[in-house]
Design an enzyme around this catalytic site. Structure first.
Site, mmCIF file in Angstrom:
data_model
loop_
_atom_site.group_PDB
_atom_site.id
_atom_site.type_symbol
_atom_site.label_atom_id
_atom_site.label_comp_id
_atom_site.label_asym_id
_atom_site.label_seq_id
_atom_site.Cartn_x
_atom_site.Cartn_y
_atom_site.Cartn_z
ATOM 1 N N LYS A 59 63.419 52.874 12.607
ATOM 2 C CA LYS A 59 62.208 52.091 12.854
ATOM 3 C C LYS A 59 60.938 52.945 12.942
ATOM 4 O O LYS A 59 59.831 52.423 12.765
ATOM 5 C CB LYS A 59 62.361 51.270 14.126
ATOM 6 C CG LYS A 59 63.360 50.118 14.025
ATOM 7 C CD LYS A 59 62.793 48.963 13.222
ATOM 8 C CE LYS A 59 63.671 47.729 13.328
ATOM 9 N NZ LYS A 59 63.075 46.561 12.674
ATOM 10 N N SER A 314 72.074 52.488 11.236
ATOM 11 C CA SER A 314 70.655 52.239 11.507
ATOM 12 C C SER A 314 70.149 52.767 12.838
ATOM 13 O O SER A 314 68.952 53.039 12.970
ATOM 14 C CB SER A 314 70.370 50.735 11.423
ATOM 15 O OG SER A 314 71.179 50.018 12.335
#
Length: 421
Positions: A59, A314
């Protein structure tokens, strides 16, 4: 008429520009072969270790690229975001690095570890506001505050610059791999990372198949694709918090609809078992959303044989206090943990009889709640039993019935089971 969605597709020139921008703060993450999963699936399984960023998720890419694109006037006024945790940490780091004042809205149920990390990365440049039970609740509150204060909203997935930042994951995969990539497995929450990968691979490796994976309890992208329009789910299972949204983006939905080769869901319990396997066998710590892609490999075991497959890991922002629930969900999914209402005769020795004659030699009681009722012949107890094999369940139930101990089976009664798990 369905909701009108915007048409946008990430261009490769913009993705390359994003890569130059985020190089200031985001180091290239490894693309590592998993020997164990490669042997297990007869394929070349590569893990893109986005969990190894300093903020422990990809992110940082989108958040930094978005904030870096703002004018000085916008930066002076400040930025706002909503996040279940990972986008918050990426934005907090970006705000601190660029010395921009940020306000971050997070759901009240966000794991404490993610809240603490966000505050640590942001320092004096960030205020954290806990609002709502879901990401969508937090987003609504954040947008109201944003509009009232004239600040810029930094969307975690539904923004062109955010998507282009996430797309740099695809550039790195293609630059790092010395073999053609046949498949990329990507977790889908709002769809920002998946949309970015679609842009990068469509331009540079169009034969690569991109597979999107959502939690079974939050299939917002899958339902939207099936219906052909944006769908907002009324209820979601928030356990896989990094990939659980009620509604995907107006930008990301058409990209995923048109460019993902397949969209599937994976049960939360299977994801939990994958988390435990990665920790116990590979010494890799991942959060639930980070394990989604690896958990999905079993559903493609015939299709991926002999292929080069990338699983994007992720993130790794997992709270250790969730370990008990992760183990519990894994056992339930494997059909090794079962809850019953057991009718105990109110006489001395009933419990001893249950343990000696009803339980199998390898069955283990892991939960027991009982209250003696003086006016009843039988008193109910809630009993949790862990088995060594799923095949041990039927004989156990039969022994309880034959000896008049059986009351009810709770695993398949969600309205009751929710109070136990």
């Amino acid at each position: 008429m369905g909701e009108i969605v915007e048409t946008y597709f990430p261009q490769i020139a913009d993705i390359y520009q994003a890569a130059k921008t985020i190089a200031q703060v985001a180091e290239e993450t490894p693309l590592q072969q998993s020997i164990r999963y490669s042997k297990l699936h007869g394929a070349n399984i590569l893990l893109k270790r986005e969990d190894l960023h300093r903020v422990r998720s990809y992110k940082i890419r989108g958040a930094y690229n978005k904030i870096s694109s703002l004018s000085q006037k916008q930066l002076d006024i400040g930025v706002v975001c909503a996040s279940a945790g990972n986008h918050a940490q990426g934005m907090a780091f970006a705000c601190s690095h660029l010395q921009v004042k940020g306000t971050i809205y997070m759901p009240v149920v966000t794991p404490k570890q993610k809240i603490d990390q966000t505050k640590m990365f942001g320092g004096e440049w960030v205020d954290v506001v806990l609002e709502g039970d879901t990401f969508d609740d937090s987003k609504k509150a954040a947008q109201i505050f944003c509009e009232a204060e004239g600040k810029t909203f930094v969307h975690p997935f539904d923004d062109e610059k955010t998507i282009e930042g996430q797309a740099t994951v695809g550039l790195e995969i293609l630059e790092q791999s010395n073999v053609p990539i046949d498949y990329v497995f990507v977790a889908v929450g709002g769809g920002g990372l998946a949309s970015g990968l679609c842009g990068a691979f469509h331009a540079l490796s169009p034969n690569t198949k991109i597979i999107g994976i959502e939690p079974e309890g939050a299939p917002s992208m899958l339902r939207s694709i099936e219906k052909g329009e944006l769908v907002e789910l009324e209820k979601i299972d928030k356990f896989i918090d990094g990939a659980a949204v009620q509604k995907v983006g107006t930008l990301t939905f058409p990209i995923c609809r048109d460019y993902l080769d397949k969209m599937i869901t994976v049960p939360e319990g299977k994801v939990c078992q994958t988390i435990l396997d990665l920790y116990n066998r590979d010494a890799i710590v991942v959060e639930p959303a980070g394990a989604l892609t690896i958990a999905a490999l079993d559903y493609f075991k015939e299709e991926i044989k002999g292929k080069n497959v990338v699983c994007v890991v992720s993130g790794s922002n997992n709270d250790i206090t969730r370990t008990a629930e992760i183990k519990e969900r894994a056992l339930l999914y494997a059909k090794l943990k079962h809850y019953f209402i057991v009718k105990f005769p109110q006489r001395p020795g009933a419990l001893k009889e249950f343990v000696a004659d009803i339980l199998g030699p390898t069955d283990d009681i892991t939960h027991f709640e009982y209250s003696k009722k003086s006016s009843r012949e039988n008193a109910p107890a809630i009993v949790g039993v862990e088995l060594k094999s799923p095949e041990d369940l039927e004989p156990l139930v039969q022994r309880m019935k034959d000896n008049n101990f059986y009351g009810d089976y709770l695993n398949d009664k969600p309205h009751l089971f929710q109070y136990l798990v």
